[in-house]
Design an enzyme around this catalytic site. Structure first.
Site, PDB file in Angstrom:
ATOM      1  CB  ALA A  21       7.036 -37.232  -7.854  1.00 40.09           C
ATOM      2  NE  ARG A  33      13.948 -41.690  -3.632  1.00 38.31           N
ATOM      3  CZ  ARG A  33      12.916 -41.170  -2.997  1.00 38.31           C
ATOM      4  NH1 ARG A  33      11.876 -40.718  -3.665  1.00 38.31           N
ATOM      5  NH2 ARG A  33      12.914 -41.096  -1.681  1.00 38.31           N
ATOM      6  CG  HIS A 120       2.412 -38.390   0.667  1.00 44.19           C
ATOM      7  ND1 HIS A 120       3.443 -38.765  -0.153  1.00 44.19           N
ATOM      8  CD2 HIS A 120       2.236 -39.418   1.538  1.00 44.19           C
ATOM      9  CE1 HIS A 120       3.878 -39.979   0.204  1.00 44.19           C
ATOM     10  NE2 HIS A 120       3.151 -40.390   1.213  1.00 44.19           N
ATOM     11  CB  CYS A 153      -5.537 -17.486  16.690  1.00 37.40           C
ATOM     12  SG  CYS A 153      -4.663 -18.755  15.789  1.00 37.40           S
ATOM     13  CG  ASN A 214       8.882 -45.637 -12.420  1.00 34.75           C
ATOM     14  OD1 ASN A 214       8.072 -44.733 -12.209  1.00 34.75           O
ATOM     15  ND2 ASN A 214      10.064 -45.655 -11.860  1.00 34.75           N
TER      16      ASN A 214
END
Ligand code: NAD
Length: 246
Positions: A21, A33, A120, A153, A214
């Site tokens: 992310a 986070r 994901h 449906c 990071n």
């Protein structure tokens, strides 16, 4: 430090990127986070994102799920950032062969990356839970009902994103493991490396250099050959400029 990364990118051809992310926060999509991430936002409603974005919650409270999902997980205005663009450029130069992402936003593809493995799933694919008819994102957003339903449906349409409690697609896992095993350089960026099984992909790396980019520490920092703390967009674009890879 950025020059070290630039030099490494210039010398390498079998690069694989594995991100999360944090790769998209510079495009205006909150992560989970960070300060300002979805954990802080959802504190107000007293339910963590893992609960709302879980399979059992979706089945039990689809209206509540869709209210949260549409307002926090779908960002139509988001455009690829510097990190997405740098990675796409490395792929066009034949240096990077695979992007493996935990993100569901489709920004790597929008930046031009072609070989993208979405661990994901994606907000851009949706399907009927009964007859499996496919629907684009627009069908979710434009549905007149709070819970979008299949035109064929009448069953509930579910986004093709992996919710908590659901298993990852074994084909995507296998392709990701193979890509990581074959890489000579693995760049891991913008992920807290706390969501499994995705984070454990790093354990399959057998190559020369593990680069970790990071803003905050991760459980894998001590394994990195090159640890870069800061904005992934700035670090990758500085590396591209430093060695004229742009
Ligand atoms: P996370 O929120 O757990 O961690 C994000 C990490 O990125 C943090 O450690 C943060 O310090 C770092 N970071 C944030 N902005 C950064 C930047 N500009 N440069 C460098 N580092 C930065 O996210 P995760 O590890 O990906 O796990 C959360 C799960 O939620 C994943 O499954 C993810 O796909 C999903 N999620 C996806 C999106 C999206 O599709 N854009 C958004 C939110 C959550």
């Amino acid at each position: 430090m950025e020059n070290k990364l630039g030099e490494l990118l210039r010398q390498s051809t079998d690069i694989v990127f594995f991100g999360g992310a944090g790769t998209s926060t510079e495009s205006g999509i909150p992560d989970f986070r960070s300060e300002g991430g979805l954990y802080r936002i959802s504190e107000k409603q007293q339910l963590p994102p893992e609960t709302i974005l879980s399979h059992s919650f979706f089945m039990r409270y689809p209206e509540h799920f869709y209210t949260f999902y549409k307002s926090h997980m779908i960002h139509l205005e988001a455009k690829p950032g510097a990190a997405h663009l740098a990675l796409s450029s490395l792929e066009s130069q034949g240096k990077l062969n695979t992007v493996i992402t935990q993100n569901i936003d489709g920004l790597h593809q929008m930046a031009g990356s072609r070989n993208v493995l979405e661990l994901h799933g994606s907000i851009h694919r949706n399907s009927c839970m009964k007859c499996h008819a496919s629907y684009p994102l627009q069908a979710i957003l434009e549905s007149s009902e709070k819970v979008p339903r299949c035109d064929i449906c009448g069953e509930v349409i579910k986004p093709d994103v992996i919710l908590y409690e659901e298993s990852l697609d074994p084909n995507i896992i296998e392709l990701s493991v193979r890509a990581v095993e074959r890489a000579s350089v693995l760049i891991v960026g913008g992920t807290s490396l706390t969501v499994n099984p995705a984070a454990s992909l790093i354990n399959y790396f057998r190559g020369d250099k593990l680069v970790l980019i990071n803003k905050t520490p991760t459980p894998y920092d001590s394994y990195a050959d090159l640890l870069l703390c800061g904005s992934i967009g700035e670090i990758l674009s500085a590396a591209m400029i430093s060695d004229a890879l742009k």
